[in-house]
Scaffold this motif. Structure first.
Motif, PDB file in Angstrom:
ATOM      1  N   LYS A  54       0.990  -1.048   0.113  1.00 29.98           N
ATOM      2  CA  LYS A  54      -0.114  -0.088   0.129  1.00 29.98           C
ATOM      3  C   LYS A  54       0.847   1.315  -0.050  1.00 29.98           C
ATOM      4  O   LYS A  54       0.430   2.247  -0.847  1.00 29.98           O
ATOM      5  CB  LYS A  54      -0.930  -0.042   1.081  1.00 29.98           C
ATOM      6  N   HIS A  55       1.943   1.231   0.766  1.00 28.16           N
ATOM      7  CA  HIS A  55       2.973   2.402   0.805  1.00 28.16           C
ATOM      8  C   HIS A  55       4.315   1.925   0.979  1.00 28.16           C
ATOM      9  O   HIS A  55       4.770   2.265   2.049  1.00 28.16           O
ATOM     10  CB  HIS A  55       2.562   3.312   1.859  1.00 28.16           C
ATOM     11  N   PRO A  56       4.803   1.385  -0.314  1.00 29.64           N
ATOM     12  CA  PRO A  56       6.023   1.047  -0.150  1.00 29.64           C
ATOM     13  C   PRO A  56       7.231   2.374   0.023  1.00 29.64           C
ATOM     14  O   PRO A  56       6.896   3.300  -0.742  1.00 29.64           O
ATOM     15  CB  PRO A  56       6.358   0.531  -1.524  1.00 29.64           C
ATOM     16  N   ALA A  57       7.994   2.409   1.098  1.00 23.96           N
ATOM     17  CA  ALA A  57       8.695   3.415   1.414  1.00 23.96           C
ATOM     18  C   ALA A  57      10.187   3.304   0.828  1.00 23.96           C
ATOM     19  O   ALA A  57      10.797   4.201   0.461  1.00 23.96           O
ATOM     20  CB  ALA A  57       9.001   3.631   2.776  1.00 23.96           C
ATOM     21  N   ARG A  58      10.704   1.938   0.730  1.00 23.37           N
ATOM     22  CA  ARG A  58      12.136   1.861   0.317  1.00 23.37           C
ATOM     23  C   ARG A  58      11.951   0.283  -0.190  1.00 23.37           C
ATOM     24  O   ARG A  58      11.344  -0.580   0.398  1.00 23.37           O
ATOM     25  CB  ARG A  58      13.105   1.993   1.261  1.00 23.37           C
ATOM     26  N   ILE A  59      12.793   0.249  -1.360  1.00 21.87           N
ATOM     27  CA  ILE A  59      13.112  -1.125  -1.923  1.00 21.87           C
ATOM     28  C   ILE A  59      14.411  -1.470  -1.828  1.00 21.87           C
ATOM     29  O   ILE A  59      15.240  -0.574  -2.298  1.00 21.87           O
ATOM     30  CB  ILE A  59      12.616  -1.597  -3.234  1.00 21.87           C
ATOM     31  N   VAL A  60      14.888  -2.447  -1.104  1.00 21.21           N
ATOM     32  CA  VAL A  60      16.456  -2.859  -1.145  1.00 21.21           C
ATOM     33  C   VAL A  60      16.502  -4.228  -1.829  1.00 21.21           C
ATOM     34  O   VAL A  60      15.736  -5.124  -1.553  1.00 21.21           O
ATOM     35  CB  VAL A  60      16.802  -3.014   0.494  1.00 21.21           C
ATOM     36  N   PRO A  92      -3.591   2.056  -7.643  1.00 20.14           N
ATOM     37  CA  PRO A  92      -3.454   3.450  -7.065  1.00 20.14           C
ATOM     38  C   PRO A  92      -2.219   3.391  -6.156  1.00 20.14           C
ATOM     39  O   PRO A  92      -1.576   4.383  -6.364  1.00 20.14           O
ATOM     40  CB  PRO A  92      -4.804   3.877  -6.248  1.00 20.14           C
ATOM     41  N   ALA A  93      -2.198   2.329  -5.348  1.00 22.59           N
ATOM     42  CA  ALA A  93      -0.797   2.612  -4.600  1.00 22.59           C
ATOM     43  C   ALA A  93       0.572   2.632  -5.403  1.00 22.59           C
ATOM     44  O   ALA A  93       1.500   3.153  -4.814  1.00 22.59           O
ATOM     45  CB  ALA A  93      -0.847   1.461  -3.387  1.00 22.59           C
ATOM     46  N   ALA A  94       0.441   1.916  -6.477  1.00 20.06           N
ATOM     47  CA  ALA A  94       1.676   1.809  -7.315  1.00 20.06           C
ATOM     48  C   ALA A  94       1.795   2.879  -8.110  1.00 20.06           C
ATOM     49  O   ALA A  94       2.835   3.705  -8.082  1.00 20.06           O
ATOM     50  CB  ALA A  94       1.497   0.522  -8.475  1.00 20.06           C
ATOM     51  N   LEU A  95       0.861   3.685  -8.507  1.00 22.06           N
ATOM     52  CA  LEU A  95       0.748   5.218  -9.146  1.00 22.06           C
ATOM     53  C   LEU A  95       1.305   5.880  -8.090  1.00 22.06           C
ATOM     54  O   LEU A  95       2.161   6.868  -8.585  1.00 22.06           O
ATOM     55  CB  LEU A  95      -0.468   5.512  -9.683  1.00 22.06           C
ATOM     56  N   GLU A  96       1.100   5.908  -7.015  1.00 19.33           N
ATOM     57  CA  GLU A  96       1.372   6.997  -5.833  1.00 19.33           C
ATOM     58  C   GLU A  96       2.806   6.711  -5.679  1.00 19.33           C
ATOM     59  O   GLU A  96       3.543   7.830  -5.426  1.00 19.33           O
ATOM     60  CB  GLU A  96       0.622   6.654  -4.651  1.00 19.33           C
ATOM     61  N   PHE A  97       3.319   5.464  -5.518  1.00 19.40           N
ATOM     62  CA  PHE A  97       4.572   4.975  -5.242  1.00 19.40           C
ATOM     63  C   PHE A  97       5.391   5.935  -6.383  1.00 19.40           C
ATOM     64  O   PHE A  97       6.562   6.431  -5.977  1.00 19.40           O
ATOM     65  CB  PHE A  97       4.581   3.794  -5.064  1.00 19.40           C
ATOM     66  N   ILE A  98       5.279   5.648  -7.470  1.00 16.45           N
ATOM     67  CA  ILE A  98       6.074   5.993  -8.829  1.00 16.45           C
ATOM     68  C   ILE A  98       6.175   7.652  -8.715  1.00 16.45           C
ATOM     69  O   ILE A  98       7.184   8.220  -8.849  1.00 16.45           O
ATOM     70  CB  ILE A  98       5.381   5.646  -9.809  1.00 16.45           C
ATOM     71  N   GLU A  99       4.884   8.458  -8.461  1.00 16.39           N
ATOM     72  CA  GLU A  99       5.139   9.727  -8.513  1.00 16.39           C
ATOM     73  C   GLU A  99       5.923  10.353  -7.315  1.00 16.39           C
ATOM     74  O   GLU A  99       6.376  11.306  -7.410  1.00 16.39           O
ATOM     75  CB  GLU A  99       3.751  10.246  -8.302  1.00 16.39           C
ATOM     76  N   ARG A 100       5.549   9.736  -6.140  1.00  9.48           N
ATOM     77  CA  ARG A 100       6.344  10.015  -4.909  1.00  9.48           C
ATOM     78  C   ARG A 100       8.010   9.915  -5.038  1.00  9.48           C
ATOM     79  O   ARG A 100       8.557  10.826  -4.732  1.00  9.48           O
ATOM     80  CB  ARG A 100       5.804   9.301  -3.634  1.00  9.48           C
ATOM     81  N   VAL A 101       8.508   8.677  -5.636  1.00  5.31           N
ATOM     82  CA  VAL A 101       9.778   8.671  -5.829  1.00  5.31           C
ATOM     83  C   VAL A 101      10.150   9.538  -6.852  1.00  5.31           C
ATOM     84  O   VAL A 101      11.456  10.098  -6.710  1.00  5.31           O
ATOM     85  CB  VAL A 101      10.041   6.967  -6.346  1.00  5.31           C
ATOM     86  N   ARG A 102       9.480   9.900  -7.865  1.00 11.08           N
ATOM     87  CA  ARG A 102       9.954  10.851  -8.998  1.00 11.08           C
ATOM     88  C   ARG A 102      10.013  12.204  -8.366  1.00 11.08           C
ATOM     89  O   ARG A 102      11.050  12.998  -8.723  1.00 11.08           O
ATOM     90  CB  ARG A 102       8.753  10.844 -10.142  1.00 11.08           C
ATOM     91  N   ARG A 103       9.024  12.652  -7.450  1.00  9.85           N
ATOM     92  CA  ARG A 103       9.240  13.992  -6.806  1.00  9.85           C
ATOM     93  C   ARG A 103      10.669  13.956  -6.097  1.00  9.85           C
ATOM     94  O   ARG A 103      10.928  15.287  -5.788  1.00  9.85           O
ATOM     95  CB  ARG A 103       7.931  14.101  -6.093  1.00  9.85           C
TER      96      ARG A 103
END
Length: 104
Positions: A54-60, A92-103
């Motif tokens: 729902k809200h991935p903050a970091r991927i390692v 929607p969570a995937a779209l939010e993740f991509i936009e947040r990382v891009r910003r």
């Protein structure tokens, strides 16, 4: 006295991808539990696109056999953005993740 089983896998699993999920509120962040079979890059990307996170903050990603690890959050977000056409429906969570990382 019986010994506890090792948590280190016996076979070399290759690269292992884990997600730091932000549960928000008083829960904070935690590494999401996942089975060994679900730690590959393709599986991770599919799970994000399906909304399993729902809200991935970091991927390692790490590789114990080779002795390295690195943050691939931006790399995964960019790869997801490029492969939208392969998915019928994007959570929607995937779209939010991509936009947040891009910003950031």
């Amino acid at each position: 006295m019986p010994r506890s089983p090792s948590i280190v896998p016996h076979a070399d699993p290759g690269d292992v991808y884990l997600v730091l999920e932000d549960f928000g509120g008083g829960l904070g962040r935690a590494w999401s539990e996942t089975s060994e079979d679900d730690t590959g890059r393709a599986t991770l990307m599919r799970q994000i696109m399906e909304g399993q996170y729902k809200h991935p903050a970091r991927i390692v990603v790490f590789n114990t056999a080779e002795g390295w690890s690195r943050d691939v959050t931006v790399e995964i977000a960019d790869a997801l953005r490029r492969c939208f056409v392969e998915f019928d429906d994007v959570a929607p969570a995937a779209l939010e993740f991509i936009e947040r990382v891009r910003r950031n």
